[in-house]
Design a protein around this motif. Structure first.
Motif, mmCIF file in Angstrom:
data_model
loop_
_atom_site.group_PDB
_atom_site.id
_atom_site.type_symbol
_atom_site.label_atom_id
_atom_site.label_comp_id
_atom_site.label_asym_id
_atom_site.label_seq_id
_atom_site.Cartn_x
_atom_site.Cartn_y
_atom_site.Cartn_z
ATOM 1 N N ASN A 10 0.870 -1.257 -0.166
ATOM 2 C CA ASN A 10 0.022 -0.095 0.033
ATOM 3 C C ASN A 10 0.906 1.278 0.072
ATOM 4 O OD1 ASN A 10 -2.543 -1.312 -0.041
ATOM 5 N ND2 ASN A 10 -2.555 -1.506 2.065
ATOM 6 N N ASP A 92 -17.245 3.912 -4.443
ATOM 7 C CA ASP A 92 -16.480 3.199 -3.266
ATOM 8 C C ASP A 92 -15.023 4.082 -3.222
ATOM 9 O OD1 ASP A 92 -14.921 1.749 -1.602
ATOM 10 O OD2 ASP A 92 -15.656 -0.010 -2.591
ATOM 11 N N LYS A 93 -14.819 4.656 -1.967
ATOM 12 C CA LYS A 93 -13.619 5.577 -2.052
ATOM 13 C C LYS A 93 -12.346 4.853 -1.992
ATOM 14 C CE LYS A 93 -15.903 9.769 0.140
ATOM 15 N NZ LYS A 93 -15.673 10.939 1.024
ATOM 16 N N GLU A 94 -12.484 3.599 -1.193
ATOM 17 C CA GLU A 94 -11.282 3.018 -1.064
ATOM 18 C C GLU A 94 -11.076 2.530 -2.347
ATOM 19 O OE1 GLU A 94 -9.067 -0.635 -0.769
ATOM 20 O OE2 GLU A 94 -11.099 -1.037 -0.290
ATOM 21 N N GLU A 97 -9.682 5.167 -4.912
ATOM 22 C CA GLU A 97 -8.273 5.423 -4.456
ATOM 23 C C GLU A 97 -7.172 4.454 -5.105
ATOM 24 O OE1 GLU A 97 -5.049 8.055 -3.185
ATOM 25 O OE2 GLU A 97 -7.258 8.598 -3.697
ATOM 26 N N PHE A 98 -7.588 3.391 -5.001
ATOM 27 C CA PHE A 98 -6.705 2.201 -5.376
ATOM 28 C C PHE A 98 -6.582 2.149 -6.943
ATOM 29 C CE2 PHE A 98 -6.375 -1.999 -7.282
ATOM 30 C CZ PHE A 98 -5.184 -2.705 -6.460
#
Length: 175
Positions: A10, A92-94, A97-98
């Motif tokens: 990450n 879906d924010k996560e 970002e990914f």
């Protein structure tokens, strides 16, 4: 995958996307992940191994996104799910970002990974064939290209009206 490996990946994904793969050192990744640089080498061998692990992580997430679509038996529902995929990611924010970070790395390094799209392409061809389109292969290729552009624009341009574009494409394909 261990918690530390996940932290390393990450941190590397974020730094590679923000500062560029070539400009980011493994020592900087280690510091951001809160681990020793030696641990990075132990798990990933080198910076290129780290990059390959990030790309693999993206391919695994793509498989997860595509699984519900390719297993859909109803042709119209399959098309609808595929067309709505960029909206699903954007909401879906996560995930958003990914995928933003994945896109940045792929653009910098000129990587596309077309092999991961084969399963979707085959599913789209089947759907267009079931719906009796004249040229299902060409129609599938057109929709793949259209959705690739829509996803890119929807992910990278915050003001882009992804809802409206999605609605229009769904109307075009009557799904």
């Amino acid at each position: 995958m261990t918690e530390k490996q996940e932290k390393i990946l990450n941190a590397a994904l974020k730094l590679f996307a923000e500062e560029g793969f070539r400009s980011t050192s493994t020592s900087k990744v280690a510091k951001a992940a809160g681990v020793s640089e030696g641990l990075i080498f132990r798990h990933f061998t080198n910076k290129e191994g780290l990059l390959q692990a990030i790309i693999q992580m993206g391919e695994e997430r793509a498989k997860e996104l595509f699984s519900d679509i390719v297993l859909e038996p109803d042709a119209k529902e399959l098309l609808r799910k595929y067309i709505e995929l960029p909206l699903k990611v954007k909401n879906d924010k996560e995930a958003l970002e990914f995928w933003k970070l994945q896109f940045k790395i792929k653009w910098e390094l000129e990587l596309y990974g077309e092999h991961k799209m084969i399963v979707i392409e085959e599913a789209l061809i089947r759907a267009f064939d079931q719906l009796r389109y004249n040229e299902p292969e060409k129609e599938a290729n057109l929709l793949l290209t259209l959705m690739d552009g829509l996803a890119t624009r929807g992910i990278l341009q915050e003001t882009y009206e992804l809802d409206e574009a999605t609605k229009f494409i769904k109307q075009k394909y009557k799904v």
